[in-house]
Structures are given as structure tokens and as C-alpha cells.
Design a protein around this motif. Sequence first.
Motif, mmCIF file in Angstrom:
data_model
loop_
_atom_site.group_PDB
_atom_site.id
_atom_site.type_symbol
_atom_site.label_atom_id
_atom_site.label_comp_id
_atom_site.label_asym_id
_atom_site.label_seq_id
_atom_site.Cartn_x
_atom_site.Cartn_y
_atom_site.Cartn_z
ATOM 1 N N ASP A 76 -9.124 -7.156 6.922
ATOM 2 C CA ASP A 76 -7.953 -7.703 6.311
ATOM 3 C C ASP A 76 -8.029 -9.065 5.860
ATOM 4 N N ASP A 77 -9.496 -9.067 5.507
ATOM 5 C CA ASP A 77 -10.350 -10.231 5.176
ATOM 6 C C ASP A 77 -10.885 -10.931 4.119
ATOM 7 N N PHE A 78 -10.838 -9.774 3.439
ATOM 8 C CA PHE A 78 -11.847 -9.404 2.515
ATOM 9 C C PHE A 78 -11.239 -8.354 1.145
ATOM 10 N N VAL A 79 -10.516 -8.714 -0.532
ATOM 11 C CA VAL A 79 -10.505 -7.830 -1.086
ATOM 12 C C VAL A 79 -11.301 -7.647 -2.202
ATOM 13 N N TYR A 80 -11.604 -6.242 -3.515
ATOM 14 C CA TYR A 80 -11.989 -6.871 -4.662
ATOM 15 C C TYR A 80 -11.151 -6.569 -5.889
ATOM 16 N N ALA A 81 -10.802 -7.791 -6.493
ATOM 17 C CA ALA A 81 -9.448 -8.599 -7.386
ATOM 18 C C ALA A 81 -9.672 -7.429 -7.960
ATOM 19 N N ALA A 82 -11.045 -6.718 -8.530
ATOM 20 C CA ALA A 82 -10.421 -5.565 -10.179
ATOM 21 C C ALA A 82 -9.410 -4.394 -9.887
ATOM 22 N N THR A 83 -10.194 -3.129 -10.627
ATOM 23 C CA THR A 83 -9.281 -1.973 -10.651
ATOM 24 C C THR A 83 -10.194 -1.444 -10.833
ATOM 25 N N PHE A 84 -10.494 -0.545 -8.791
ATOM 26 C CA PHE A 84 -11.876 0.098 -8.586
ATOM 27 C C PHE A 84 -12.050 1.046 -7.877
ATOM 28 N N ALA A 85 -11.898 2.644 -8.563
ATOM 29 C CA ALA A 85 -10.286 3.583 -7.473
ATOM 30 C C ALA A 85 -11.665 3.494 -6.337
ATOM 31 N N ASN A 86 -13.142 3.814 -6.626
ATOM 32 C CA ASN A 86 -14.008 3.952 -4.932
ATOM 33 C C ASN A 86 -13.610 2.847 -4.338
ATOM 34 N N PHE A 87 -13.298 1.382 -4.678
ATOM 35 C CA PHE A 87 -13.258 0.515 -3.565
ATOM 36 C C PHE A 87 -11.931 1.069 -3.396
ATOM 37 N N ASP A 88 -10.912 1.486 -4.038
ATOM 38 C CA ASP A 88 -9.532 0.861 -3.608
ATOM 39 C C ASP A 88 -9.427 1.454 -2.407
ATOM 40 N N GLU A 89 -9.505 3.286 -2.550
ATOM 41 C CA GLU A 89 -9.535 3.848 -1.697
ATOM 42 C C GLU A 89 -10.155 2.691 0.309
ATOM 43 N N PHE A 90 -10.753 2.095 -0.217
ATOM 44 C CA PHE A 90 -11.175 1.653 1.043
ATOM 45 C C PHE A 90 -10.309 0.164 1.272
#
Length: 483
Positions: A76-90
Motif C-alpha cells: 500500500d505504499d507505492f504505485v505506477y502512475a501509468a497504465t501498464f497491464a503487467n504492473f496493474d495486476e500487482f
Amino acid sequence: MKFVYYISTIALLLNLSACRKFVEVADPKDELASKVVFSSDATATAAVVGIYADMNAVNYQFANVLTTFLGSMSADDFVYAATFANFDEFKNNAIQPGNPYVATFWSQPYNYIYRANAIIEGAGKSTELSPAVKNQVMGEAYFIRAFCHFYLVNLFGDVPLILTADVRKNTNLPRTPKAEVYASVINDLKLAKDLLVNTYAGNGERTRPNKVAATLMLARAYLYTGQNALAETEASNVIATTGYSLLDNADPANAAHLSKAFLKNSNETVWQLQVVNLSLGRNTWEGNTIVPVSSPLYRMTKDTYGIIPAFETGDRRLAYWINTYAAPATPTNILYYPYKYKVRVGTVGSPATEYSMVLRFSEAFLIRAEARIQQQKYDLGRDDLNVIRRRAGLTDLASPTSIATGMAKVEQERRVELFCEWGHRWFDLKRWPSTTGAAGKTRADDILPLTKPAWKSTAQLFPIPTEAIRSNVNLTPNPGYNQ
């Protein structure tokens, strides 16, 4: 293709050409045989050091960016701000078994385990190695095997326990119960601790595990398995070792300031991975990836339940380990990103100033604090937490009055000290029981639904990779995944 697919035999004799930065050994003219690798101190050393070189040779690997970044996104402390399906799954805790990063989390640790097993077997049989080098390389190999099994069991739960380099024997192994994997991890770390010495091998840089690294990992393994008295003892052994300290000088220009903690070979370092690819001035893959040119894509969470509000006023870690970017907007939108590593691109041709941190001295105080509080040694646990807090410029805590109140303080300090380091927050939320008293639930079940409405408890384990399930008839899926 069998389970051997994930423990590539091509790597068996350990990429001596990749080790030139550590040990100058000429490449063999044909495929090395095990007896050749372990016929001299130089080649045996190159074999083990080659594993570290491969761990950090390229970006987005298990041993650099992936475990740190995707572990933090899973929490809950970190996100990837763009849309990238492989990261969005995490980020959404909805990982698909075919996600390529899941395959990396599985295959690379098993590759290193296989190579460690080859070293354990080859060095163990060798009569030509000097006693000191034989102990060193075997101790490091036991450490590597334990380290990788530790991460596998925390990412996937029950996993095949691989203790030999015999690929035929290892083909189609079933999953080993988590408790047995942990028992093996602890045994390997005890062997590593006995074989290794406190000094760092080679050129003295803190890039090869020593006795202190094995002791710190042993303390962590004891803590994770609820063996709190043993965790306290091993953490105390780390803390008592000379040559390590928290960098706590209040002056940012001082070499002992906490902003210098992630410099190569800092006194806070227990084990780092040395830079392998210095092209374009890279120091660490973490810094090269996360320090932005303009607006950061990797951002710390700042909503009500995010990590930024979790920092207390005056916490130096917020000031020196997190940086900001003012995004053009009305009103100005302040974005936060991790700044433990400060070098995105250094001066081309100059030596690196930062190495990738794997184990850090402050963890020993946090392990001991938790172990003591779990044993109701409240004053002693408070004292350890206050060591960490004073370094951060914060006031001392009062003694907790119960395990529950003490653990709330432990959770807070671990969150703001170890953020974006090797999945600590993710593992903590999964290993701690729910504070609501709900049977079988964890802190992840308490915390993550606050920001992730689709959260399911089964997301606490990553799926077994699709290719692993297909290639090993004895592997079973994790609950909650349709495989």
C-alpha cells in the motif's frame, strides 16, 4: 519442458566472463567440468561471485527492481502512475498466472539455487581448494540457497525445495510444505553462519555475504516463524558486531548523515549488490529506474491510508529518503517518489557511488524490537524502536502496555523505515495476524481493502507461473487462481 526449465543448466558453471569485475579469471576454452571449477581458489570464487553478477546485470530482475517495486505495489505504499497491464495486476492484487514477472519471480531464484547447489556439491568434494576459500564459497552458497528459498516461500507459499544439483532428481518435484522450506532456510543459514567470517571477502567491499549477513537473515527467518527468543538472540549478535552503525548525524553534509545510508559500503550496509552495468553512468537499477527526469511514474501513496501521511512531523526519513515533484496544475499537485537512491545517471566513466542495498543494519533493531515485544519485554522493545526513531529525529516512545499496542508501534516503524526495500511491507502485512480477531485473516485483510476494493485474501500468494504448472505434473495452483 520440465521443472528443469526454471533452473537452467546452461548457468551451471557460472558465467565466469560476467565475473571479471570481481575476480580476474580467464574464460575456459571449452565447457567447464565441475572438477575444473573447483580445482582452484580463483575459479571456485568466480563461480559464486558470478551469481551476484547475474543477479544485478540487467534491469527488472528478481534481485533488483522487481522484488522492491512489485512488492511495494502489492502492498500500500507505492504505485505506477501509468497504465501498464503487467504492473496493474500487482497494484490491484489481481495477478494472472501468465504474467511474465511472476515467471521471473519463480525462475530466477531457482536458477540461483541450482547454481548454489552445484557449488555446495563441487566445493564440498574438492580436495584442491584452500580451507579458507572452501569455507567461504560453501558458506556463501548456503546463504544464497537460503535467501532464494526464503523469497520463494514468501511469494508463493509451499514451493519445491531444491537441495541438489541433480536436475533429473529435481524434475517434477511437488510443492514442499512451507514449514519444511523454512526449516531448510534456517538450517542453511546456520551452516552459512558457521562457515563465514565477519570480514568481507575479496576486495573488502560489502558485496559478498559474510557472517553478519547470514546472522541477520537467520534472525529474520526466526522472526517470521515465531521463534522470537532466537530472533532476539541473532539480532543482538548483529547489533553487537563492530563495523556497523546507523547513520544518524543531524548535519546533511556529514558522511554519517542518514541520507548517505545507501552509498556503497556505508556503515549501514550488511549486504549490497555491486553495480555490473555502468554504461551511461548507471549506479543502481533502482535509482536509474525510479529517479525521474521530470514527472515521476513511480509514486508513493499519499491518500488517507497512504505512506506519506504515515510519517510523523519532523521525520528526517521523509525529508531525505523521499523526494517531491510539483506537477503543473491548479492547485499545484505535489508528487512523492522514493529517494533512498539518489543517482539516476552518474558521470560516465566515473566509479559508482551507490550499490543496491539488500540487507541493512537498521533491520536488526526492528527485528529485535518485535521479538522482544512478542515476548512481553516491553521496555527493551521500546528501546530498540527508539534507536530507530532518534536517528530519524523523532521523540522517544513510551513503553507499550500490551503486545497489541507494541506491535502497532513496530508496524509503524517498519513501514516508514523499510519502505520500497525488498518487499518488507508486503511480507509484513501477510505474516501478521488481523487485529480484528477474524480467524485466519491477516493485516493485509485489515489494511488493503481500504484502498483496494477488489482485495481477496487469496491474493496474498502469487500464482504459480503458467509454464511451471504446464511443465511439472506435480505442481498444484495456489487457491484463487484458475489454472
